[in-house]
Design a protein around this motif. Structure first.
Motif, short mmCIF file in Angstrom:
data_model
loop_
_atom_site.label_atom_id
_atom_site.label_comp_id
_atom_site.label_asym_id
_atom_site.label_seq_id
_atom_site.Cartn_x
_atom_site.Cartn_y
_atom_site.Cartn_z
N ASN A 165 -121.18 -32.39 -26.36
CA ASN A 165 -120.12 -31.37 -26.12
C ASN A 165 -119.32 -30.83 -27.23
N LEU A 166 -119.07 -31.79 -28.10
CA LEU A 166 -118.21 -31.55 -29.23
C LEU A 166 -119.05 -30.48 -29.88
N SER A 167 -120.41 -30.43 -30.27
CA SER A 167 -121.05 -29.66 -31.01
C SER A 167 -121.02 -28.44 -30.46
N ASP A 168 -120.54 -27.92 -29.35
CA ASP A 168 -120.17 -26.54 -28.78
C ASP A 168 -118.77 -26.34 -29.53
N LEU A 169 -117.96 -26.90 -29.74
CA LEU A 169 -116.62 -26.53 -30.67
C LEU A 169 -117.18 -26.16 -31.89
N ALA A 170 -118.09 -27.28 -32.60
CA ALA A 170 -118.41 -26.98 -33.77
C ALA A 170 -119.07 -25.55 -33.99
N ALA A 171 -120.01 -25.21 -33.04
CA ALA A 171 -120.61 -23.92 -33.05
C ALA A 171 -119.65 -22.76 -33.15
N MET A 172 -118.41 -22.94 -32.65
CA MET A 172 -117.62 -21.97 -32.62
C MET A 172 -116.45 -21.89 -33.81
N GLY A 173 -116.54 -22.94 -34.42
CA GLY A 173 -115.50 -23.06 -35.60
C GLY A 173 -114.26 -23.68 -35.23
N ALA A 174 -114.25 -24.30 -33.83
CA ALA A 174 -112.87 -24.85 -33.42
C ALA A 174 -112.85 -26.36 -33.62
N ALA B 195 -109.14 -25.79 -30.93
CA ALA B 195 -108.15 -24.50 -31.14
C ALA B 195 -108.91 -23.88 -32.38
N THR B 196 -108.97 -22.55 -32.18
CA THR B 196 -109.38 -21.57 -33.54
C THR B 196 -108.43 -20.53 -33.85
N GLN B 197 -108.56 -20.18 -35.21
CA GLN B 197 -107.85 -18.97 -35.67
C GLN B 197 -108.79 -17.82 -35.37
N SER B 198 -108.04 -16.81 -34.67
CA SER B 198 -108.94 -15.51 -34.19
C SER B 198 -109.60 -15.11 -35.17
N PRO C 268 -111.51 -29.99 -32.58
CA PRO C 268 -111.18 -30.49 -31.12
C PRO C 268 -109.65 -30.93 -30.86
N LEU C 269 -109.39 -30.64 -29.58
CA LEU C 269 -108.03 -31.21 -28.99
C LEU C 269 -108.21 -31.96 -27.84
N TRP C 270 -108.62 -31.73 -26.76
CA TRP C 270 -108.81 -32.47 -25.50
C TRP C 270 -109.83 -32.10 -24.92
N PHE C 271 -110.19 -33.13 -23.95
CA PHE C 271 -111.34 -33.08 -23.00
C PHE C 271 -111.18 -33.68 -21.69
N THR C 272 -111.87 -33.39 -20.64
CA THR C 272 -111.81 -33.92 -19.27
C THR C 272 -113.27 -34.57 -18.96
N LEU C 273 -113.19 -35.30 -18.13
CA LEU C 273 -114.31 -36.15 -17.67
C LEU C 273 -114.55 -36.21 -16.27
N ALA C 274 -115.67 -35.56 -15.63
CA ALA C 274 -115.83 -36.10 -14.14
C ALA C 274 -117.09 -36.74 -14.14
N LEU C 275 -117.00 -37.97 -13.60
CA LEU C 275 -118.20 -38.99 -13.43
C LEU C 275 -118.52 -38.98 -12.07
N THR C 276 -119.90 -38.91 -11.79
CA THR C 276 -120.66 -39.19 -10.42
C THR C 276 -121.37 -40.40 -10.78
N ARG D 37 -111.94 -41.33 -30.54
CA ARG D 37 -111.05 -41.47 -31.64
C ARG D 37 -111.77 -41.14 -33.24
N GLU D 38 -113.14 -41.08 -33.21
CA GLU D 38 -113.88 -40.85 -34.26
C GLU D 38 -113.49 -39.27 -34.70
N PHE D 39 -113.68 -38.39 -33.57
CA PHE D 39 -113.45 -36.94 -33.64
C PHE D 39 -112.06 -36.29 -33.52
N GLY D 40 -111.20 -37.33 -32.98
CA GLY D 40 -109.69 -36.69 -32.64
C GLY D 40 -109.57 -35.94 -31.66
N ILE D 41 -110.23 -36.42 -30.79
CA ILE D 41 -110.06 -35.67 -29.28
C ILE D 41 -109.54 -36.43 -28.14
N ALA D 42 -108.64 -36.08 -27.35
CA ALA D 42 -108.09 -36.71 -26.41
C ALA D 42 -108.33 -36.56 -24.91
#
Length: 323
Positions: free
Chosen positions: A73-82, A138-141, A84-92, A113-118
């Protein structure tokens, strides 16, 4: 059996409380998280679901399952140049197995912790094992990496190696045999892929378009073609292959994995000829591991060429864990 709230508090809320995160005004434990986006930034959001025996073996180490889930999932942020800030988790979960949850939680927070996302919220429920993670960054436009910025004549590049994801799946499913050191490398590439956040930070002022390679290089590059209303040509001989993939001594299979295997989580990006000097400097300085593999051309399709001849693909994109 522990209640949902007991599970959340024991394995997720308590752990996150020990790692206070910037911008989290109210985190886990309420109906919603309250978050403060950094001043002057835009919010990038992505969500993916991983299903047992489709995206990972159900009997895999839960610590590795957690790392894979968050890293992909973090790879998607990398793809956009963003950043990392936060994430949510849904576990079934099929059952409230405390040992499984303890191991899963350990892998999840090690990666966070490694990638600084909460972790700021989520949900648990009972059913077939699946993991849904939503990441926010977070990204700069003016620095956001998108798919629609490529131009005719732009070079096509990929970071690191391609083909490792498919080779790893072949190793896990025992359809191909690798030496121990290569098998261990591929195991790590499958369960602990590196989201190219550092690399995206280097290229977000340079690249004209970008995405991450999850469904296969050809399939994903086609998305850039579609968004930019262009075609692309790939020089198959230029594809960067890891020593593990090269050890197969089967170029045809290796190229198929690299082109259509997917699950690599590398960046595929384009850059204008005028920007190539900047990229070459980053490569020469050892900051960026990237390879030119092709060029954007007029048209609408991705063309693969090997020694000047058309190279046919066996499949067009990533095949999930189950057949």
């Amino acid at each position: 059996m522990p209640s949902e709230f007991q599970l959340i508090q024991q394995f997720f809320q308590r752990e996150q409380a020990e790692q206070p995160a910037e911008g989290v005004l109210l985190g886990i434990g309420d109906d919603c998280a309250i978050l403060q986006i950094p001043a002057g930034k835009q919010l990038a959001v992505s969500v993916d679901t991983l299903v047992a025996d489709v995206h990972f073996p159900a009997d895999a180490d839960p610590e590795l399952i957690a790392e894979r889930a968050l890293r992909t999932n973090l790879s998607d942020l990398a793809a956009m140049g963003a950043d990392p800030l936060w994430f949510t988790l849904a576990l079934t979960l099929p059952e409230a197995n405390e040992d499984w949850l303890r191991s899963f939680s350990r892998g999840l927070f090690t990666c966070a912790r490694e990638f600084g996302i909460a972790l700021v919220g989520g949900d648990t429920t009972f059913g077939p094992l699946s993991i849904t993670i939503q990441v926010m960054g977070a990204t700069q436009s003016q620095q956001t990496l998108r798919r629609d910025g490529a131009n005719v004549g732009d070079f096509v590049l990929v970071t690191n190696f391609v083909g490792d994801g498919a080779a790893a799946l072949a190793a896990i499913q025992n359809t191909h045999t690798f030496a121990d050191e290569h098998a261990e490398y591929l195991q790590q590439r499958f369960y602990r892929p590196t989201p190219r956040l550092y690399e995206s930070g280097l290229i977000r002022d340079i690249a004209s378009s970008a995405l991450d390679i999850s469904d296969g290089l050809v399939a994903d590059l086609q998305h850039i073609c579609d968004a930019s209303d262009l075609g692309a040509v790939i020089d198959v001989e230029s594809l960067p292959l890891s020593p593990a993939v090269q050890s197969l001594n089967n170029n045809s299979q290796s190229y198929q994995w690299a082109l259509s295997g997917g699950d690599d989580y590398e960046l595929c990006f384009t850059a204008s000829p005028e920007k190539m000097a900047d990229i070459a400097m980053l490569i020469a300085q050892g900051k960026l591991h990237a390879t030119v593999i092709g060029e954007m051309i007029p048209g609408h399709k991705v063309i693969c060429e090997y020694k000047g001849e058309s190279f046919a693909l066996d499949t067009t994109g990533y095949q999930h864990f189950s057949s």
